[in-house]
Design an enzyme around this catalytic site. Structure first.
Site, PDB file in Angstrom:
ATOM      1  N   ASP A   1     -21.803 -38.472  30.342  1.00  0.00           N
ATOM      2  CA  ASP A   1     -20.514 -38.379  29.650  1.00  0.00           C
ATOM      3  C   ASP A   1     -20.276 -36.923  29.275  1.00  0.00           C
ATOM      4  O   ASP A   1     -21.114 -36.307  28.610  1.00  0.00           O
ATOM      5  CB  ASP A   1     -20.485 -39.262  28.403  1.00  0.00           C
ATOM      6  CG  ASP A   1     -19.056 -39.613  27.998  1.00  0.00           C
ATOM      7  OD1 ASP A   1     -18.299 -38.677  27.671  1.00  0.00           O
ATOM      8  OD2 ASP A   1     -18.702 -40.798  28.017  1.00  0.00           O
TER       9      ASP A   1
ATOM     10  N   ASN B   1     -17.515 -44.848  36.334  1.00  0.00           N
ATOM     11  CA  ASN B   1     -16.670 -45.399  35.279  1.00  0.00           C
ATOM     12  C   ASN B   1     -15.843 -44.334  34.562  1.00  0.00           C
ATOM     13  O   ASN B   1     -14.854 -44.664  33.918  1.00  0.00           O
ATOM     14  CB  ASN B   1     -17.576 -46.126  34.267  1.00  0.00           C
ATOM     15  CG  ASN B   1     -16.846 -46.530  33.015  1.00  0.00           C
ATOM     16  OD1 ASN B   1     -16.104 -47.505  32.994  1.00  0.00           O
ATOM     17  ND2 ASN B   1     -17.042 -45.771  31.941  1.00  0.00           N
TER      18      ASN B   1
ATOM     19  N   TYR C   1      -2.465 -41.986  37.410  1.00  0.00           N
ATOM     20  CA  TYR C   1      -3.576 -42.920  37.178  1.00  0.00           C
ATOM     21  C   TYR C   1      -3.569 -44.049  38.219  1.00  0.00           C
ATOM     22  O   TYR C   1      -4.610 -44.377  38.804  1.00  0.00           O
ATOM     23  CB  TYR C   1      -3.446 -43.483  35.767  1.00  0.00           C
ATOM     24  CG  TYR C   1      -4.515 -44.454  35.347  1.00  0.00           C
ATOM     25  CD1 TYR C   1      -5.733 -44.007  34.858  1.00  0.00           C
ATOM     26  CD2 TYR C   1      -4.296 -45.828  35.400  1.00  0.00           C
ATOM     27  CE1 TYR C   1      -6.712 -44.897  34.442  1.00  0.00           C
ATOM     28  CE2 TYR C   1      -5.260 -46.729  34.987  1.00  0.00           C
ATOM     29  CZ  TYR C   1      -6.463 -46.259  34.507  1.00  0.00           C
ATOM     30  OH  TYR C   1      -7.429 -47.153  34.101  1.00  0.00           O
TER      31      TYR C   1
ATOM     32  N   LYS D   1      -6.416 -44.892  40.999  1.00  0.00           N
ATOM     33  CA  LYS D   1      -7.107 -46.178  41.004  1.00  0.00           C
ATOM     34  C   LYS D   1      -6.909 -46.917  42.325  1.00  0.00           C
ATOM     35  O   LYS D   1      -7.838 -47.584  42.816  1.00  0.00           O
ATOM     36  CB  LYS D   1      -6.626 -47.036  39.833  1.00  0.00           C
ATOM     37  CG  LYS D   1      -7.072 -46.514  38.475  1.00  0.00           C
ATOM     38  CD  LYS D   1      -8.589 -46.387  38.371  1.00  0.00           C
ATOM     39  CE  LYS D   1      -9.063 -46.127  36.970  1.00  0.00           C
ATOM     40  NZ  LYS D   1     -10.534 -45.961  36.880  1.00  0.00           N
TER      41      LYS D   1
ATOM     42  N   THR E   1     -10.309 -50.410  24.828  1.00  0.00           N
ATOM     43  CA  THR E   1     -11.003 -49.123  24.795  1.00  0.00           C
ATOM     44  C   THR E   1     -10.048 -48.077  24.253  1.00  0.00           C
ATOM     45  O   THR E   1      -8.846 -48.329  24.101  1.00  0.00           O
ATOM     46  CB  THR E   1     -11.478 -48.703  26.195  1.00  0.00           C
ATOM     47  OG1 THR E   1     -10.328 -48.379  27.002  1.00  0.00           O
ATOM     48  CG2 THR E   1     -12.277 -49.818  26.878  1.00  0.00           C
TER      49      THR E   1
END
Length: 292
Positions: A37, A99, A171, A175, A205
């Site tokens: 991360d 991820n 985005y 994706k 999230t």
């Protein structure tokens, strides 16, 4: 005995949210985990070593095995360093979970070049870069006679696959590209003993809470002790199964939310028009326009 005993996994974007839940479950199931991360904000700005290290500390405190990594997967060198750390720390790499992601939402007419490039870089290039270096490692191992049973789990989204979301052209495009990359990689890497699948998750999230229209979806309060369908921990069991040697699936994309998992299919014919000779514009207009 856990379903991932002896496996070594990289999980990107594992300092918070869904990635954190992946890392914790993988460790509970016996995997050694490289917790990657960068520690940036929702839009990818900044960096902080704490999110990755805190997850590692939690895993180690529970008796698991983990190391922190803060390389930037949106760069080829960062992805290479991440894969190299897995091999140097644990001696191998068996699973790659892509991820990591950011948001810089904007409508197409007003989006800036930097908003577009940043999202494509972290999501699509970030998947491609780690996949490239992991695949090169597994190919070399396979060519050297090592039996490979590896798995890649990519992270697509409803935005870009089956539910386009206004304001997320960058985005959604990233994706959709990840879903396509998954299918290509599954076809290419099967010969080396590598399976490649993807998920399109919906969970509560920091990114989904920042997505216009999504916060209302998560507004209902869940009484303590009752099932929370939007808890990010609901996503991780599917990922753990896809990462296991028990799983033989490859080239699949699954939507996962709460108690539901759906296998998705991509573009397919819904209408065909034909001609016996060269097309004319008027013929196409007549045939495509009919019933439109």
């Amino acid at each position: 005995m856990g379903i991932l005993d002896g496996r070594v996994a990289i999980v990107t974007g594992a300092g918070r949210g869904i990635g954190r839940e992946h890392a914790l479950l993988f460790a509970r199931e016996g995997a050694g985990v490289v917790v990657n991360d960068l520690g940036g904000a929702n839009d990818g700005s900044g960096s902080d070593v704490d999110p990755a290290q805190q997850v590692v500390d939690e895993i180690i405190a529970a008796g698991g095995k983990a190391v922190a990594n803060t390389d930037n997967v949106a760069t080829w060198d960062g992805a290479e360093g991440l894969v190299a750390q897995s091999i140097s720390e644990f001696g191998r790499l068996d699973v790659l979970v892509n991820n990591a992601g950011i948001l810089r939402d904007a409508f197409i007419a007003g989006i800036t070049e930097s908003q577009w490039d940043a999202v494509i870089a972290v999501h699509l290039k970030g998947h491609a870069a780690t996949l490239h270096h992991a695949a090169a490692y597994w190919k070399a191992q396979s060519k050297a006679g090592v039996a490979i049973d590896a798995a890649v789990i990519n992270t697509a989204s409803a935005s870009g696959t089956f539910k386009p979301n206004a304001g997320q052209g960058n985005y959604g495009a990233a994706k959709a590209g990840i879903a396509a990359l998954t299918l290509v990689a599954a076809d290419e890497l099967e010969r080396y003993g590598v399976r490649v699948n993807a998920i399109a998750p919906i969970a509560r999230t920091r990114l989904t809470l920042a997505t216009p229209g999504m916060s209302a979806l998560f507004a209902a309060e869940i009484p303590e002790g009752e099932f929370d369908p939007f808890d990010p921990s609901n996503i991780s069991p599917l990922v753990a199964y896809l990462a296991s040697t028990d799983c033989k699936l490859t080239g699949k994309v699954f939507a996962v939310q709460g108690g539901g998992i759906s296998e998705l299919a991509g573009w397919h014919d819904v209408k065909t028009i034909e001609t016996d000779g060269p097309w004319t514009v008027s013929e196409i207009a007549d045939k495509l326009g009919a019933g439109a």
